[in-house]
Design an enzyme around this catalytic site. Structure first.
Site, PDB file in Angstrom:
ATOM      1  CG  ASP A 143       4.789   1.903  -2.235  1.00  0.00           C
ATOM      2  OD1 ASP A 143       3.731   2.255  -2.791  1.00  0.00           O
ATOM      3  OD2 ASP A 143       5.855   1.687  -2.869  1.00  0.00           O
ATOM      4  CG  ASN A 169      -1.177   8.455  -7.590  1.00  0.00           C
ATOM      5  OD1 ASN A 169      -1.357   9.618  -7.247  1.00  0.00           O
ATOM      6  ND2 ASN A 169      -0.142   7.738  -7.179  1.00  0.00           N
ATOM      7  CB  VAL A 214      -0.345  -0.935  -9.601  1.00  0.00           C
ATOM      8  CG1 VAL A 214      -1.019  -2.303  -9.456  1.00  0.00           C
ATOM      9  CG2 VAL A 214       1.165  -1.058  -9.413  1.00  0.00           C
ATOM     10  CG  HIS A 272      -3.017   1.402  -5.100  1.00  0.00           C
ATOM     11  ND1 HIS A 272      -3.201   1.059  -6.425  1.00  0.00           N
ATOM     12  CD2 HIS A 272      -2.037   2.320  -5.082  1.00  0.00           C
ATOM     13  CE1 HIS A 272      -2.350   1.731  -7.163  1.00  0.00           C
ATOM     14  NE2 HIS A 272      -1.633   2.513  -6.382  1.00  0.00           N
ATOM     15  CG  HIS A 298      -0.348   5.839  -2.569  1.00  0.00           C
ATOM     16  ND1 HIS A 298       0.883   5.248  -2.815  1.00  0.00           N
ATOM     17  CD2 HIS A 298      -1.008   5.793  -3.754  1.00  0.00           C
ATOM     18  CE1 HIS A 298       0.956   4.866  -4.084  1.00  0.00           C
ATOM     19  NE2 HIS A 298      -0.182   5.193  -4.684  1.00  0.00           N
TER      20      HIS A 298
HETATM   21  P1  5GP Z   1       0.434   3.996  -8.134  1.00  0.00           P
HETATM   22  O1  5GP Z   1       1.646   4.583  -8.799  1.00  0.00           O
HETATM   23  O2  5GP Z   1      -0.290   3.062  -9.064  1.00  0.00           O
HETATM   24  O3  5GP Z   1      -0.450   4.976  -7.451  1.00  0.00           O
HETATM   25  O4  5GP Z   1       1.015   3.131  -6.932  1.00  0.00           O
HETATM   26  C1  5GP Z   1       1.545   1.865  -7.087  1.00  0.00           C
HETATM   27  C2  5GP Z   1       2.462   1.646  -5.907  1.00  0.00           C
HETATM   28  O5  5GP Z   1       2.701   0.276  -5.767  1.00  0.00           O
HETATM   29  C3  5GP Z   1       3.813   2.340  -6.067  1.00  0.00           C
HETATM   30  O6  5GP Z   1       4.008   3.260  -5.016  1.00  0.00           O
HETATM   31  C4  5GP Z   1       4.791   1.187  -6.043  1.00  0.00           C
HETATM   32  O7  5GP Z   1       5.981   1.505  -5.356  1.00  0.00           O
HETATM   33  C5  5GP Z   1       4.018   0.088  -5.334  1.00  0.00           C
HETATM   34  N1  5GP Z   1       4.390  -1.253  -5.713  1.00  0.00           N
HETATM   35  C6  5GP Z   1       4.592  -1.713  -6.983  1.00  0.00           C
HETATM   36  N2  5GP Z   1       4.900  -3.028  -6.948  1.00  0.00           N
HETATM   37  C7  5GP Z   1       4.881  -3.394  -5.636  1.00  0.00           C
HETATM   38  C8  5GP Z   1       5.123  -4.652  -4.975  1.00  0.00           C
HETATM   39  O8  5GP Z   1       5.418  -5.676  -5.561  1.00  0.00           O
HETATM   40  N3  5GP Z   1       5.010  -4.657  -3.608  1.00  0.00           N
HETATM   41  C9  5GP Z   1       4.665  -3.510  -2.912  1.00  0.00           C
HETATM   42  N4  5GP Z   1       4.591  -3.638  -1.581  1.00  0.00           N
HETATM   43  N5  5GP Z   1       4.448  -2.320  -3.511  1.00  0.00           N
HETATM   44  C10 5GP Z   1       4.552  -2.280  -4.856  1.00  0.00           C
END
Ligand code: 5GP
Length: 112
Positions: A29, A85, A94, A98, A100
């Site tokens: 992340d 999430n 996003v 995915h 975590h």
């Molecule tokens: P969500 O909030 O949708 O569960 O998780 C999305 C995750 O993607 C977040 O923890 C955020 O930090 C990570 N993330 C967003 N953009 C990027 C990126 O460009 N590269 C990587 N490696 N992680 C990303």
């Protein structure tokens, strides 16, 4: 419009891919919430777990097995947390499913 994860999967945006197979890839992340914070991302576009279909069952199981596998590779033997999430209240940012994998520190319960 494609998400950042689709761009990473297609190679349009470079990323350090820790491992991948025909169904998913694993990256770190960009904004880690724990000393180890990995993302297991299916190559198939499934916006969120709430949109998964019966046909995705094998992929969903695979994501969890890969999550456990990378946690072991990262030596998270003291424990780790797996999080998905879903939607705005769930903290999803996003819209591409995915998993975590968070570890390297004790986790609190209830989560924030
Ligand atoms: P969500 O909030 O949708 O569960 O998780 C999305 C995750 O993607 C977040 O923890 C955020 O930090 C990570 N993330 C967003 N953009 C990027 C990126 O460009 N590269 C990587 N490696 N992680 C990303």
């Amino acid at each position: 419009m494609s998400t950042i994860f689709e761009k990473i999967i297609s190679g349009e945006i470079p990323a350090e891919i820790l491992q991948q197979d025909e169904l998913c890839l694993v990256i770190r992340d960009i904004d880690p919430q724990s000393p180890t914070h990995l993302l297991v991302i299916p190559k198939k576009v499934i916006p969120r777990i709430g949109n998964a279909q019966k046909e995705d069952q094998a992929t969903l199981g695979h994501l969890l097995l890969v999550a456990a596998e990378v946690a072991e590779k990262e030596k998270l033997e003291a424990g780790y947390r797996i999080v998905i999430n879903n939607g705005s209240d769930g903290g999803e940012t996003v819209p591409h499913l995915h998993v975590h994998v968070l570890g390297g520190r004790p986790m609190k319960w209830p989560p924030g």
